[in-house]
Design a protein around this motif. Structure first.
Motif, short mmCIF file in Angstrom:
data_model
loop_
_atom_site.label_atom_id
_atom_site.label_comp_id
_atom_site.label_asym_id
_atom_site.label_seq_id
_atom_site.Cartn_x
_atom_site.Cartn_y
_atom_site.Cartn_z
N ARG A 62 0.74 -1.52 -0.22
CA ARG A 62 0.27 0.13 -0.18
C ARG A 62 1.26 1.16 0.02
NH1 ARG A 62 -4.71 0.55 3.67
NH2 ARG A 62 -5.66 1.67 1.32
N ALA A 63 1.91 1.28 -0.97
CA ALA A 63 2.18 2.48 -0.74
C ALA A 63 2.15 3.84 -1.00
CB ALA A 63 3.35 2.18 -2.67
N ASN A 64 0.84 3.80 -1.84
CA ASN A 64 -0.28 4.70 -2.19
C ASN A 64 -0.62 5.92 0.05
OD1 ASN A 64 -2.16 3.28 -1.71
ND2 ASN A 64 -3.18 4.36 -2.48
N VAL A 65 -0.51 5.13 0.62
CA VAL A 65 -0.76 5.12 1.64
C VAL A 65 -0.02 5.36 2.60
CG1 VAL A 65 -3.67 4.54 1.62
CG2 VAL A 65 -1.56 3.54 3.07
N MET A 66 1.82 4.62 3.01
CA MET A 66 2.52 4.77 3.48
C MET A 66 2.45 5.98 4.06
SD MET A 66 4.27 1.49 2.65
CE MET A 66 4.18 -0.39 2.04
N PRO A 67 2.99 6.27 6.19
CA PRO A 67 3.65 7.19 5.88
C PRO A 67 5.13 8.26 4.96
CG PRO A 67 2.44 6.64 7.63
CD PRO A 67 2.74 5.65 6.99
N GLU A 68 5.05 9.23 4.86
CA GLU A 68 7.30 9.09 4.12
C GLU A 68 7.94 8.16 5.39
OE1 GLU A 68 10.29 13.25 3.10
OE2 GLU A 68 7.61 13.12 3.57
N GLY A 69 8.58 7.21 4.63
CA GLY A 69 9.70 7.11 5.47
C GLY A 69 9.18 5.24 6.07
N ALA A 70 8.00 5.23 5.54
CA ALA A 70 7.84 3.73 6.32
C ALA A 70 7.64 2.81 5.03
CB ALA A 70 5.91 3.87 6.94
N ALA A 71 8.47 1.56 5.71
CA ALA A 71 8.21 0.60 5.21
C ALA A 71 7.05 -0.47 3.99
CB ALA A 71 9.80 -0.88 4.98
N ARG A 84 -0.65 8.82 4.67
CA ARG A 84 -0.93 10.11 3.67
C ARG A 84 -1.91 10.30 2.41
NH1 ARG A 84 2.41 9.69 -1.18
NH2 ARG A 84 3.14 7.48 -0.98
N LEU A 85 -1.81 11.53 2.17
CA LEU A 85 -2.93 12.27 1.35
C LEU A 85 -3.24 11.19 0.04
CD1 LEU A 85 -4.72 13.60 0.01
CD2 LEU A 85 -3.07 15.35 -1.13
N HIS A 86 -3.99 10.59 -0.33
CA HIS A 86 -4.42 9.97 -1.90
C HIS A 86 -5.71 9.31 -2.18
CE1 HIS A 86 -5.70 7.43 1.51
NE2 HIS A 86 -6.30 6.41 1.08
N GLY A 128 -14.15 7.71 -1.36
CA GLY A 128 -12.44 7.49 -1.69
C GLY A 128 -12.06 7.39 -2.67
N ASN A 129 -12.34 7.95 -3.76
CA ASN A 129 -11.71 8.12 -4.38
C ASN A 129 -12.02 9.72 -5.38
OD1 ASN A 129 -12.18 5.31 -5.80
ND2 ASN A 129 -13.77 5.75 -6.24
N ARG A 130 -11.80 9.96 -3.70
CA ARG A 130 -11.59 11.80 -3.83
C ARG A 130 -10.18 12.02 -2.71
NH1 ARG A 130 -17.92 14.63 -3.66
NH2 ARG A 130 -18.85 12.84 -5.04
N GLY A 131 -9.54 12.71 -2.71
CA GLY A 131 -8.52 12.95 -2.01
C GLY A 131 -8.87 12.96 -0.93
N HIS A 132 -8.06 12.00 0.44
CA HIS A 132 -8.09 11.98 1.59
C HIS A 132 -6.81 11.66 2.70
CE1 HIS A 132 -8.77 7.78 0.42
NE2 HIS A 132 -9.09 8.13 1.07
N CYS A 133 -7.21 11.82 3.30
CA CYS A 133 -5.44 10.89 4.45
C CYS A 133 -6.17 11.56 5.81
CB CYS A 133 -4.23 12.37 4.14
SG CYS A 133 -4.77 14.23 4.35
N VAL A 134 -4.55 10.55 6.75
CA VAL A 134 -5.44 11.22 8.92
C VAL A 134 -4.59 12.48 9.08
CG1 VAL A 134 -5.29 9.89 9.91
CG2 VAL A 134 -6.62 8.59 7.80
N ASN A 135 -4.97 13.43 9.86
CA ASN A 135 -5.02 14.14 10.75
C ASN A 135 -3.08 13.25 11.58
OD1 ASN A 135 -5.19 16.19 10.24
ND2 ASN A 135 -6.64 16.44 11.66
#
Length: 349
Positions: free
Chosen positions: A101-110, A173-175, A231-238
Motif C-alpha cells: 500500500r505504497a499510496n498510503v504509507m507515511p513518508e519513510g515507512a517500509a 498520507r494524502l491519496h 474514497g476516490n476523492r482525496g483524503h488523508c489522516v491527521n
C-alpha cells in the motif's frame, strides 16, 4: 577486530535460534502446535504469503473473542455489538506487514499494518476471490459486519459492500482509492487523540494530489461518528497520539465478478454483496461537491450509551431520500421540493 566469515555465520545462526526459541514459546503459551501452523499455511491467499506464528496466534484469538461476543449478544436478547467489543477484537487481530500500500504509507515507512477481509481483486491478474482469512475466521468478520448493520440509518439500509479494510496505528498520507466502486463507510476505534480524516469533497479526481487546495478540505471526526465518503476523492489522516484502528467498508471495482461459492461464504459472514440495483443506489448517494459529498452520523456508543438504533445523519443527500419523485433523467424534480421532502422525512423519523 573484524569478524571473520565464521563469526558472521555463527551470528546469523544465533539470531535465528533466538527467533525460533521465542516463537516456540509463543506456541506453547497459546496452546498452538507446529502442526496447527503448518495446516494453516498450507492454504493461503495467492498473494498474501504465509502467516507468521504471531499473526496466526493473534487471528485465532481474535476469532475466539468474536465468538464470545456473538454469544453474549444473543444471550442479551440480540442487543447491538458495541464499539468496545469491536475494539477488543481488533486489538487481538494479527496484522501482517503490508508492503503493497505504497499510496498510503507515511513518508519513510517500509510497511503498514493494513489487512482486508471480504473480497479482493488480485493485482497480478483479473481474479476476484474471498480471502482465506475471511473463510478461516468467519465470526471475526461477522462481528464487524453486524456492528455496521446495526448503525445504518434508514436511508442507508441498502448499503452494500464487498470488503472491509482494517488498519492499525498509521496516519495514511494524502491519496485516492482508485479501485473502489461507489462510496465507502469509515469509522475509527481506540484510545487516541487527533486522527481525524481530512477529505476533499469537491475533488474532481483529476487534479494532482499535491495541487489540492487546503482550503477545500473538511476535517471530520471519525472516532465518534461513522462517515460516508467517496474514497476516490482525496483524503488523508491527521497525526494522532495513542492507539488507533480504523475500519473501511467499500466495494472493489470487480464487485460483480465474485465466484458463486465465494459469494455464498461472504453472505454467510454478513457481507451484503452489491447487486446491479444496489450499486446504482450507492452511486447516487453522494453529490459531486461540498456538503453533498459526504454524510456523517454518531454511533451512539459514547459513555453510558444504551443499545439503540442510530440517530438521524447530519446530512442526507437528496438523491438518496426515500420516495422523492424523479424526472426522466433520474434527477429530483426541483431544489425547493428536495429541501421540503428531506425535511419532512427527517421530522417523521
Amino acid at each position: 577486530k573484524a569478524m571473520s566469515q565464521t563469526d558472521r555465520v555463527l551470528g546469523t545462526l544465533y539470531a535465528k535460534w533466538k527467533m525460533w526459541k521465542a516463537n516456540f514459546k509463543l506456541l506453547e503459551e497459546h496452546g498452538f502446535t507446529r502442526n496447527d501452523l503448518k495446516q494453516m499455511n498450507d492454504v493461503q491467499d495467492p498473494e498474501g504469503g504465509k502467516d507468521s506464528i504471531a499473526v496466526a496466534i493473534g487471528r485465532r484469538e481474535a476469532q475466539a473473542r468474536a465468538k464470545e461476543i456473538l454469544e453474549a449478544v444473543e444471550r442479551d436478547g440480540g442487543r447491538r455489538v458495541m464499539d468496545d467489543e469491536v475494539l477488543s477484537c481488533l486489538r487481538l487481530w494479527g496484522f501482517k506487514e503490508n508492503v503493497n500500500r505504497a499510496n498510503v504509507m507515511p513518508e519513510g515507512a517500509a510497511f503498514v499494518h493494513s489487512d482486508t477481509v471480504g473480497v479482493i481483486k488480485m493485482s497480478t491478474c483479473e481474479r476476484t476471490l474471498l480471502t482465506v482469512g475471511t473463510k478461516r475466521y468467519p465470526e471475526f468478520t461477522m462481528v464487524l459486519t453486524r456492528w455496521l448493520r446495526e448503525r445504518l440509518p434508514k436511508h442507508l439500509q441498502q448499503f452494500a459492500y464487498t470488503s472491509i479494510n482494517i488498519n492499525k496505528n498509521y496516519a495514511g498520507r494524502l491519496h485516492r482509492d482508485g479501485n473502489n466502486s461507489g462510496p465507502s463507510l469509515i469509522k475509527a476505534f481506540g484510545d487516541f487523540s487527533g486522527g481525524e480524516l481530512k477529505y476533499w469533497p469537491s475533488d474532481d479526481k483529476k487534479t494532482p494530489l499535491e495541487d489540492l487546495c487546503p482550503r477545500d478540505k473538511v476535517t471530520l471526526d471519525i472516532k465518534e461518528n461513522v462517515l460516508l465518503f467517496d474514497g476516490n476523492r482525496g483524503h488523508c489522516v491527521n497525526k494522532f497520539q495513542g492507539e488507533r484502528y480504523s475500519l473501511v467498508f467499500f466495494s472493489i471495482r470487480s464487485w460483480n465478478k465474485v465466484p458463486k461459492g465465494d459469494a455464498a461464504e461472504a453472505v454467510r459472514c454478513g457481507i451484503p454483496l452489491p447487486t446491479k440495483a444496489s450499486m446504482a443506489f450507492l452511486q447516487g448517494l453522494l453529490g459531486p461537491s461540498g456538503k453533498e459529498g459526504y454524510q456523517s452520523w454518531p454511533t451512539g456508543d459514547g459513555k453510558g450509551a444504551r443499545s439503540r438504533g442510530p440517530r438521524t445523519p447530519h446530512r442526507v443527500h437528496a438523491s438518496a431520500a426515500r420516495g422523492v419523485k424523479r424526472g426522466p433523467a433520474g434527477d429530483v424534480a426541483s431544489p425547493a421540493a428536495r429541501v421540503r421532502k428531506v425535511a419532512a422525512d427527517q421530522r417523521k423519523r
